[in-house]
Design a protein around this motif. Structure first.
Motif, PDB file in Angstrom:
ATOM      1  N   GLN A 260       0.669  -1.088  -0.047  1.00  0.00           N
ATOM      2  CA  GLN A 260       0.136  -0.055   0.022  1.00  0.00           C
ATOM      3  C   GLN A 260       0.841   1.261   0.047  1.00  0.00           C
ATOM      4  O   GLN A 260       0.684   2.171  -0.670  1.00  0.00           O
ATOM      5  CB  GLN A 260      -0.875  -0.175   1.244  1.00  0.00           C
ATOM      6  N   LYS A 261       2.103   1.248   0.792  1.00  0.00           N
ATOM      7  CA  LYS A 261       2.769   2.478   0.787  1.00  0.00           C
ATOM      8  C   LYS A 261       3.434   2.622  -0.745  1.00  0.00           C
ATOM      9  O   LYS A 261       3.606   3.924  -0.961  1.00  0.00           O
ATOM     10  CB  LYS A 261       4.192   2.160   1.787  1.00  0.00           C
ATOM     11  N   PHE A 262       3.786   1.599  -1.070  1.00  0.00           N
ATOM     12  CA  PHE A 262       4.340   1.784  -2.496  1.00  0.00           C
ATOM     13  C   PHE A 262       3.471   2.174  -3.447  1.00  0.00           C
ATOM     14  O   PHE A 262       3.713   3.133  -4.339  1.00  0.00           O
ATOM     15  CB  PHE A 262       4.901   0.248  -3.083  1.00  0.00           C
ATOM     16  N   ASP A 281       7.590  12.057 -14.290  1.00  0.00           N
ATOM     17  CA  ASP A 281       8.284  11.966 -15.619  1.00  0.00           C
ATOM     18  C   ASP A 281       9.428  12.369 -15.614  1.00  0.00           C
ATOM     19  O   ASP A 281      10.320  12.269 -16.891  1.00  0.00           O
ATOM     20  CB  ASP A 281       7.458  13.432 -16.194  1.00  0.00           C
ATOM     21  N   ASP A 282      10.289  12.311 -14.557  1.00  0.00           N
ATOM     22  CA  ASP A 282      11.640  12.417 -14.355  1.00  0.00           C
ATOM     23  C   ASP A 282      12.399  11.278 -14.629  1.00  0.00           C
ATOM     24  O   ASP A 282      12.052  10.306 -13.977  1.00  0.00           O
ATOM     25  CB  ASP A 282      11.848  13.271 -12.978  1.00  0.00           C
ATOM     26  N   ILE A 283      13.259  11.132 -15.417  1.00  0.00           N
ATOM     27  CA  ILE A 283      14.073   9.674 -15.603  1.00  0.00           C
ATOM     28  C   ILE A 283      14.812   9.322 -14.467  1.00  0.00           C
ATOM     29  O   ILE A 283      14.557   7.903 -14.312  1.00  0.00           O
ATOM     30  CB  ILE A 283      14.828   9.934 -16.868  1.00  0.00           C
ATOM     31  N   GLY A 284      15.440  10.303 -13.669  1.00  0.00           N
ATOM     32  CA  GLY A 284      16.090   9.776 -12.653  1.00  0.00           C
ATOM     33  C   GLY A 284      14.987   9.026 -11.572  1.00  0.00           C
ATOM     34  O   GLY A 284      15.395   8.078 -10.849  1.00  0.00           O
ATOM     35  N   VAL A 285      13.840   9.737 -11.380  1.00  0.00           N
ATOM     36  CA  VAL A 285      12.824   9.117 -10.653  1.00  0.00           C
ATOM     37  C   VAL A 285      12.513   7.818 -10.989  1.00  0.00           C
ATOM     38  O   VAL A 285      12.354   7.053 -10.145  1.00  0.00           O
ATOM     39  CB  VAL A 285      11.735  10.190 -10.447  1.00  0.00           C
ATOM     40  N   LYS A 286      12.207   7.865 -12.380  1.00  0.00           N
ATOM     41  CA  LYS A 286      11.671   6.400 -12.737  1.00  0.00           C
ATOM     42  C   LYS A 286      12.553   5.304 -12.739  1.00  0.00           C
ATOM     43  O   LYS A 286      12.390   4.171 -12.183  1.00  0.00           O
ATOM     44  CB  LYS A 286      11.529   6.633 -14.372  1.00  0.00           C
ATOM     45  N   ARG A 287      14.141   5.751 -12.522  1.00  0.00           N
ATOM     46  CA  ARG A 287      15.114   4.486 -12.512  1.00  0.00           C
ATOM     47  C   ARG A 287      14.937   4.223 -11.230  1.00  0.00           C
ATOM     48  O   ARG A 287      14.881   2.964 -10.978  1.00  0.00           O
ATOM     49  CB  ARG A 287      16.556   5.110 -12.679  1.00  0.00           C
ATOM     50  N   GLN A 288      14.770   5.259 -10.162  1.00  0.00           N
ATOM     51  CA  GLN A 288      14.901   4.764  -8.633  1.00  0.00           C
ATOM     52  C   GLN A 288      13.362   4.081  -8.393  1.00  0.00           C
ATOM     53  O   GLN A 288      13.623   2.946  -7.758  1.00  0.00           O
ATOM     54  CB  GLN A 288      14.846   5.975  -7.804  1.00  0.00           C
ATOM     55  N   VAL A 289      12.409   4.423  -8.943  1.00  0.00           N
ATOM     56  CA  VAL A 289      11.333   3.680  -8.701  1.00  0.00           C
ATOM     57  C   VAL A 289      11.147   2.220  -9.382  1.00  0.00           C
ATOM     58  O   VAL A 289      10.866   1.221  -8.724  1.00  0.00           O
ATOM     59  CB  VAL A 289      10.130   4.564  -9.329  1.00  0.00           C
ATOM     60  N   LEU A 292      13.032   0.310  -6.907  1.00  0.00           N
ATOM     61  CA  LEU A 292      12.110  -0.105  -5.472  1.00  0.00           C
ATOM     62  C   LEU A 292      10.809  -1.088  -6.096  1.00  0.00           C
ATOM     63  O   LEU A 292      10.811  -1.700  -5.111  1.00  0.00           O
ATOM     64  CB  LEU A 292      11.548   1.290  -5.119  1.00  0.00           C
ATOM     65  N   GLY A 293      10.532  -1.037  -7.171  1.00  0.00           N
ATOM     66  CA  GLY A 293       9.486  -1.890  -7.669  1.00  0.00           C
ATOM     67  C   GLY A 293      10.005  -3.355  -7.495  1.00  0.00           C
ATOM     68  O   GLY A 293       9.344  -4.341  -7.091  1.00  0.00           O
ATOM     69  N   ALA A 294      11.248  -3.485  -8.036  1.00  0.00           N
ATOM     70  CA  ALA A 294      11.747  -4.838  -8.005  1.00  0.00           C
ATOM     71  C   ALA A 294      11.906  -5.344  -6.472  1.00  0.00           C
ATOM     72  O   ALA A 294      11.781  -6.288  -6.219  1.00  0.00           O
ATOM     73  CB  ALA A 294      13.328  -4.776  -8.771  1.00  0.00           C
ATOM     74  N   GLU A 295      12.316  -4.327  -5.697  1.00  0.00           N
ATOM     75  CA  GLU A 295      12.602  -4.930  -4.349  1.00  0.00           C
ATOM     76  C   GLU A 295      11.387  -5.069  -3.604  1.00  0.00           C
ATOM     77  O   GLU A 295      11.345  -5.986  -2.771  1.00  0.00           O
ATOM     78  CB  GLU A 295      13.275  -3.799  -3.465  1.00  0.00           C
ATOM     79  N   ASP A 336      12.298   7.447   2.836  1.00  0.00           N
ATOM     80  CA  ASP A 336      13.318   8.214   2.459  1.00  0.00           C
ATOM     81  C   ASP A 336      13.088   8.647   1.118  1.00  0.00           C
ATOM     82  O   ASP A 336      13.378   9.912   0.743  1.00  0.00           O
ATOM     83  CB  ASP A 336      14.674   7.791   2.915  1.00  0.00           C
ATOM     84  N   PHE A 337      12.878   7.914   0.090  1.00  0.00           N
ATOM     85  CA  PHE A 337      12.944   8.381  -1.250  1.00  0.00           C
ATOM     86  C   PHE A 337      11.760   9.388  -1.467  1.00  0.00           C
ATOM     87  O   PHE A 337      12.085  10.377  -2.034  1.00  0.00           O
ATOM     88  CB  PHE A 337      12.585   6.842  -2.213  1.00  0.00           C
TER      89      PHE A 337
END
Ligand SMILES: Cc1cc2nc3c(=O)[nH]c(=O)nc-3n(C[C@H](O)[C@H](O)[C@H](O)COP(=O)(O)OP(=O)(O)OC[C@H]3O[C@@H](n4cnc5c(N)ncnc54)[C@H](O)[C@@H]3O)c2cc1C
Length: 395
Positions: A260-262, A281-289, A292-295, A336-337
């Motif tokens: 739910q948090k995700f 829309d930010d490419i850096g944000v997408k990479r981090q997400v 996180l999605g994989a984790e 934190d993210f």
């Protein structure tokens, strides 16, 4: 590998969802169902919360895995886990220590009097318990606990201190581990007692911790108890404490709050803009997400392994340790993210003007560290994995 629920399990989960949909219409619903408060809503007490627990009892949701002879339904523990997942998703009180470790230990080891006295109260949600294990100096190394219980006629007199006892400020009964044989090896001189919380000589002193979480110190000053307070056999307490942990290991650790948090994090990124552009829309944000999605998916798989092992009748100690250490850390990383990207407004509390998403991320920031401590710290979980899972020496 097939982690899907059986048809019966799916039907049960649907039934719980229907029950909770109905409960959500209750005029007091906001007092006992609050997803924003996540798992820590268990720790609060209110007449509305107790009334909700009684309705769960009337619905037959309490003591499902207990034997029929004691008012249960004798069905596998996975149903209690499924119930807790649905309750966690709504921020409702989970079925807790009364039905779990205390009820089950009384059924296995308690006297007939203790069974008659407490089991019906637990099934009707008429009683709250507090668990008195940790002491100053005895947390991770619980078997070193020092609370003294000395023989006094046919009973005992208790002196010493407990700390971090959640719910001692409102519970009616105290489930306490004490040292009854100081000369025996440390695991063999411990007994468990059940004492009324308002017993003369007991003093409860609240401690406020992060995230508005209240816990307590409890002081024992010549607390005299009779023989009826002893749970099971004298000096067998350590076995009962460990056994209860094994019963509980997989109902404790729900995954829904993390999922739910995700989802909530993704919503925040879609709706928050930086320089007029959505963060999503930010490419850096997408990479981090993406990472996180994989984790999050990894956490889900680790949790399924716990449930799978427990459903097969195994004790999922290593699986539970892996899941707990991974998922609780991920809860912190995710928080934190999101806070890094929300900017200063993300740090505002729910009651502050301009708070983002009702201040939940600030709240999660304060509460997620608690998950890495309660029920055994992350370091202790890593030791379990190294020793019991990977066979490394104990040193
Ligand atoms: C939200 C919450 C609710 C709680 N509710 C209850 C409750 O109701 N009843 C109750 O009895 N207790 C409760 N506790 C207490 C909890 O069980 C203890 O805090 C926990 O077991 C850790 O013990 P400690 O605080 O004494 O820390 P310590 O054991 O002193 O640990 C201090 C630090 O040293 C590390 N450490 C300790 N031993 C080792 C080791 N062998 N190897 C590596 N690192 C180590 C720990 O990981 C930690 O970082 C609660 C705690 C929390 C956070």
């Amino acid at each position: 590998m097939d982690f899907k629920l059986s048809a019966e399990e799916s039907r049960f989960a649907e039934g719980v969802r229907a029950f909770l949909d109905q409960q959500a219409q209750h005029p007091d619903a906001a007092e006992f169902m609050a997803p924003d408060r996540d798992a820590h809503s268990q720790l609060a007490n209110s007449p509305e919360r107790r009334a909700f627990c009684k309705r769960m009892g009337a619905q037959g949701y309490l003591g499902m895995s207990w034997p029929e002879a004691y008012g249960g339904q004798d069905i596998p523990g996975i149903f209690e886990y499924l119930l807790n997942e649905e309750l966690a998703l709504r921020g409702a009180p989970l079925i807790g220590k009364g039905v779990g470790c205390i009820g089950k230990t009384i059924i296995r080891h308690g006297s007939e009097d203790m069974k008659q006295r407490f089991l019906p109260l637990i099934l009707d949600a008429e009683v709250e318990f507090a668990l008195g294990y940790s002491e100053p100096g005895s947390g991770s190394d619980l078997a070193s606990l020092k609370l003294k219980a000395e023989k006094d006629g046919d009973g005992w007199v208790l002196n010493g201190q407990k700390v971090w006892t959640t719910s001692a400020n409102f519970a009616e009964w105290y489930w306490v581990a004490a040292r009854t044989d100081p000369d025996a090896p440390k695991h063999k001189g411990i007994s468990v007692f059940l004492i009324p919380m308002d017993h003369p000589g007991l003093t409860v002193r609240p401690i406020e911790t992060m995230g508005h979480h209240w816990t307590n110190e409890v002081f024992f000053d010549n607390v005299r108890i009779g023989p009826e307070a002893l749970v099971g056999e004298l000096n067998k307490g350590w076995t009962y404490v460990c056994e209860a942990l094994d019963f509980e290991r997989f109902t404790f650790y729900t995954i829904n709050p993390l999922l739910q948090k995700f989802e909530r994090a993704l919503d925040a990124l879609r709706t928050t803009t930086r320089n007029g552009v959505p963060l999503a829309d930010d490419i850096g944000v997408k990479r981090q997400v993406g990472r996180l999605g994989a984790e999050v998916e990894t956490a889900k798989m680790l949790q399924r392994r716990v449930v799978d092992a427990a459903a097969k009748g195994q004790v999922p100690a290593v699986e539970a340790a892996m899941y707990k250490v991974f998922a609780t850390r991920l809860g912190q990383v995710l928080t934190d993210f999101v806070l890094d990207h929300l900017g200063p407004a993300g740090l505002l509390r729910s009651d502050a003007e301009g708070a983002v998403d009702n201040g939940v991320w600030e709240h999660f920031y304060q509460t997620t560290p608690l998950d890495t401590i309660g029920g055994g710290t992350s370091e202790v979980q890593k030791n379990i994995i190294a020793r019991r899972g990977l066979g490394l020496p104990l040193k």
